[in-house]
Scaffold this active site. Structure first.
Site, mmCIF file in Angstrom:
data_model
loop_
_atom_site.group_PDB
_atom_site.id
_atom_site.type_symbol
_atom_site.label_atom_id
_atom_site.label_comp_id
_atom_site.label_asym_id
_atom_site.label_seq_id
_atom_site.Cartn_x
_atom_site.Cartn_y
_atom_site.Cartn_z
ATOM 1 N N CYS A 38 -0.151 -7.245 -4.574
ATOM 2 C CA CYS A 38 -1.204 -6.950 -4.187
ATOM 3 C C CYS A 38 -1.876 -7.857 -4.606
ATOM 4 O O CYS A 38 -2.749 -8.878 -3.563
ATOM 5 C CB CYS A 38 -1.193 -5.390 -4.667
ATOM 6 S SG CYS A 38 -2.417 -4.980 -6.074
ATOM 7 N N HIS A 42 -4.592 -1.072 -6.973
ATOM 8 C CA HIS A 42 -3.667 -1.315 -6.061
ATOM 9 C C HIS A 42 -5.041 -2.277 -4.759
ATOM 10 O O HIS A 42 -6.183 -1.463 -5.043
ATOM 11 C CB HIS A 42 -3.435 -0.543 -5.595
ATOM 12 C CG HIS A 42 -2.331 -1.355 -3.834
ATOM 13 N ND1 HIS A 42 -1.330 -2.181 -3.987
ATOM 14 C CD2 HIS A 42 -2.744 -0.710 -2.484
ATOM 15 C CE1 HIS A 42 -1.055 -2.147 -3.117
ATOM 16 N NE2 HIS A 42 -1.697 -2.080 -2.170
ATOM 17 N N GLU A 102 -0.862 -5.529 3.168
ATOM 18 C CA GLU A 102 -0.777 -5.677 1.947
ATOM 19 C C GLU A 102 0.225 -6.093 1.229
ATOM 20 O O GLU A 102 0.899 -6.172 2.342
ATOM 21 C CB GLU A 102 -1.093 -4.650 1.486
ATOM 22 C CG GLU A 102 -0.242 -4.001 1.831
ATOM 23 C CD GLU A 102 0.185 -1.749 1.624
ATOM 24 O OE1 GLU A 102 -0.985 -1.475 0.796
ATOM 25 O OE2 GLU A 102 0.280 -1.319 2.278
#
Length: 399
Positions: A306, A361, A373
């Site tokens: 990420c 994240h 993402e």
């Protein structure tokens, strides 16, 4: 090569993760981060749910494990320094004597492979390092007894992403060859970018440099003054030449400064990145749609995790941001609530029940209910609907 983890551009002091057991530090650990302003107090969104004590592989085995010292207090680590060789005892003592420094914890630091994937690992003394971990982990005698007994503690994020279950056996490949170890627990270390912990006798057997890293706890210090003191003391490039020459020390080209507990680091206070630059960043990220998620990945050929996708996309647009999600949250720009988020802002989540303050994240907000993402192992870079559960907030990137 030394790495000191912090928030400034590399060469003036950057605090980041660890070092390589094979004595070659990956470039990802040396990525420059944007300039940040003086420390400021930033409201932190509430974390839903109560902290959870980490699960361990076999609670019944703890009675036969080495006894660990009880937790007396918890500590924060403002700076984390890593080299490829031992940091000399006299240097450690000098660090401990700096103004406002309360504790210095010496550890071993390296990158090895666990089941074939590069992993950042610390070799620690369970008796004392536990004080730096998030409270649910720090307070668990079972966690540290298992580490003292020779097992691995993986971060919650790593265990989830790689499907390395508690109680499973993994192969750790270091300078001394392949060794099998049990995954004792999923317990986030408290050091951003560190994926796993082991006792120092275990990392010694794996060929780690001995005592090549220190955590510096100085919660009352002026972080910029402390950074300068550490640069001068440890020989970071850019330190005052006269100060280093007085006792024969020379600038150390492999030394960097890294900040730990990045949520306590100041957010970026420069100008917000312009809209055309953000569109270039988004276009770069969109060019990677369909590229596989790879833990630690930060390139089109090697896949993306990420934060690797975020850093790569901003780099294509000429903007430098930190490498790991926790540092992007802390130092990439202004933290704002999701309700104020605009296209090109970054969205962040906290999803580790054993470390409810840990950023786990990041995604790129595209506006409306859509984000871009690299979600998790087994998935690819893609568009997703915005998820508000466990969201920490957003960051408007500044430079």
């Amino acid at each position: 090569m030394i790495t000191l983890r912090g928030r400034d551009v590399l060469g003036t002091v950057v605090l980041t993760t660890l070092l390589c057991a094979t004595v070659s530090a990956p470039a990802a650990w040396a990525d420059p981060t944007p300039e940040a302003g003086p420390p400021t107090d930033v409201p932190r969104p509430a974390v839903p749910g109560a902290p959870a004590e980490p699960e361990v592989a076999d609670p019944g085995a703890v009675a036969a494990a080495p006894e660990v010292a009880p937790l007396e207090e918890t500590r924060s680590a403002q700076y984390f320094a890593v080299d490829d060789e031992a940091i000399a005892p006299d240097r450690v003592e000098e660090i401990a004597e700096l103004e406002h420094v309360e504790h210095v914890e010496q550890v071993d630091a390296a990158r090895v492979t666990i089941d074939g994937e590069v992993t950042s690992v610390l070799g620690v003394d369970p008796d004392t390092f536990r004080a730096y971990a998030p409270a649910p982990s720090a307070e668990s005698d079972e966690v540290w007894a298992g580490v003292a007994d020779g097992h691995l503690a993986l971060s919650h994020e790593l265990g989830q992403e790689r499907d390395l279950d508690v109680g499973s056996t993994v192969t750790v490949s270091g300078a001394a060859g392949d060794v099998e170890h049990e995954v004792w627990t999923h317990a986030t270390s408290g050091v951003a970018g560190i994926d796993a912990l082991a006792a120092r006798d275990v990392t010694g057997d794996l060929g780690f440099p001995e005592g090549n890293a220190v955590l510096v706890s100085a919660p009352e210090a002026d972080l910029w003054e402390l950074r300068d003191d550490l640069e001068e003391l440890l020989g970071v490039p850019g330190a005052d030449a006269d100060a280093t020459e007085d006792d024969g020390r020379q600038p150390n080209p492999s030394l960097q400064l890294l900040v730990d507990h990045p949520e306590e680091a100041p957010p970026g206070t420069g100008e917000a990145v312009a809209g055309d630059t953000l569109e270039a960043m988004i276009a770069a990220a969109e060019s990677q749609l369909g590229v596989p998620y790879v833990w630690g990945g930060d390139s089109p050929g090697g896949g993306f995790d990420c934060s690797g996708l975020v850093q790569w996309a901003f780099t294509q647009a000429g903007v430098q941001v930190p490498r790991v999600a926790a540092d992007q949250w802390a130092a990439a720009g202004q933290q704002i609530p999701f309700a104020e988020a605009e296209r090109g802002d970054l969205l962040f989540w906290r999803s580790d029940p054993t470390a409810p303050g840990h950023i786990s994240h990041v995604a790129i907000y595209l506006g409306g209910d859509t984000m871009l993402e690299a979600p998790r192992s087994g998935d690819v870079v893609k568009y997703s609907d915005v998820r508000t559960a466990n969201m920490a907030g957003a960051v408007r990137v500044a430079h």
